[in-house]
Design an enzyme around this catalytic site. Sequence first.
Site, PDB file in Angstrom:
ATOM      1  N   PRO A   2      33.357 168.883  39.062  1.00  0.00           N
ATOM      2  CA  PRO A   2      33.520 169.178  37.659  1.00  0.00           C
ATOM      3  C   PRO A   2      32.505 168.560  36.730  1.00  0.00           C
ATOM      4  CG  PRO A   2      35.212 167.630  38.438  1.00  0.00           C
ATOM      5  CD  PRO A   2      34.077 167.636  39.384  1.00  0.00           C
ATOM      6  N   GLU A   3      31.622 169.365  36.243  1.00  0.00           N
ATOM      7  CA  GLU A   3      30.841 169.031  35.054  1.00  0.00           C
ATOM      8  C   GLU A   3      31.296 170.041  34.011  1.00  0.00           C
ATOM      9  OE1 GLU A   3      26.590 168.366  35.807  1.00  0.00           O
ATOM     10  OE2 GLU A   3      27.048 168.153  37.921  1.00  0.00           O
TER      11      GLU A   3
END
Length: 274
Positions: A2-3
């Site tokens: 997750p970015e």
Amino acid sequence: MPELPEVETIRRGLLAGDACTPSLIGQRVCAVSILWERTVAYPSLQEFANLIQGTVVSEINRKGKFLLITVDERFVIFHLRMSGDLRMRRESDEPSQHDRLILHFCSGWKLTFTDTRKFGRVWLTPDPQTVIGKLGPEPLAAELTNEIFHEMLLARSRQLKPLLMDQSFLAGLGNIYTDESLFTAGLHPLRVSSTLTKKESSDLLAAIRLVLAKGILEHGSSIDWVYRGGNFQNHFQVYQRAGESCLRCGAPIQKFRVGQRGTHICPVCQPERG
DNA sequence: CACGAGACCTGTTCGC
DNA sequence: TGCGAACAGGTCTCGT
């Protein structure tokens, strides 16, 4: 996973639902399962369970890598860290080995927070600022102008890569999108922020926005065993391409360490000196 | 203030 | 084949 683009992809999925899954909006919480206690950062486990019980989801927003779910007068705030994932499942679905927290809804659906490495955290608070108050600006927000961004860079004297990954400087970039952005801008990760010209600075902001927008368009990056259907990994220019040819100039992509993070560059397109 | 190292975790891959 | 080391999308804290 997750970015920013991955979190945004999750947000959009939960918001809209799909053919087989309802939206998270409107779901009423009937119970919560806390399977790894350290997942709950605030408040206590007991309070968390008591306060969320009976609330109804009304909004899903994102700031940087944080996901903010409005439940009545409070906010459930998730940070997925390295391996977290959020999805709607049926109560009848098999539990996953790495489920850490589950919100059970009266509808027969549940929101599962799955997180192999147990780094992810969740907060329940009436005031999101206590959690996300120190975040820097959203790179995609129009209020962040080239002038402001240049001033931000000049105000610090830090290497570009760690600075861009500093969430209090800019909210949302992680290792992948930082490497891709620096490549797109033609800037070396160790360049000192205060040395950037106005042009380099606006090129960098444009690169960050281009890379993030592409990432969102491709539904994020799916790497390793965590697969969510994203496709951006097929568009990497430098990340995970050490030894392969630069798609722009053909030179071999190099990999080295910057602040303990694997860092990928094209030594020709990103010369050390500007 | 800037930076590096260690911690927090589990799982996969790489090298011998 | 087996086994330990290195590594992985993030962030915090501590010491220099």
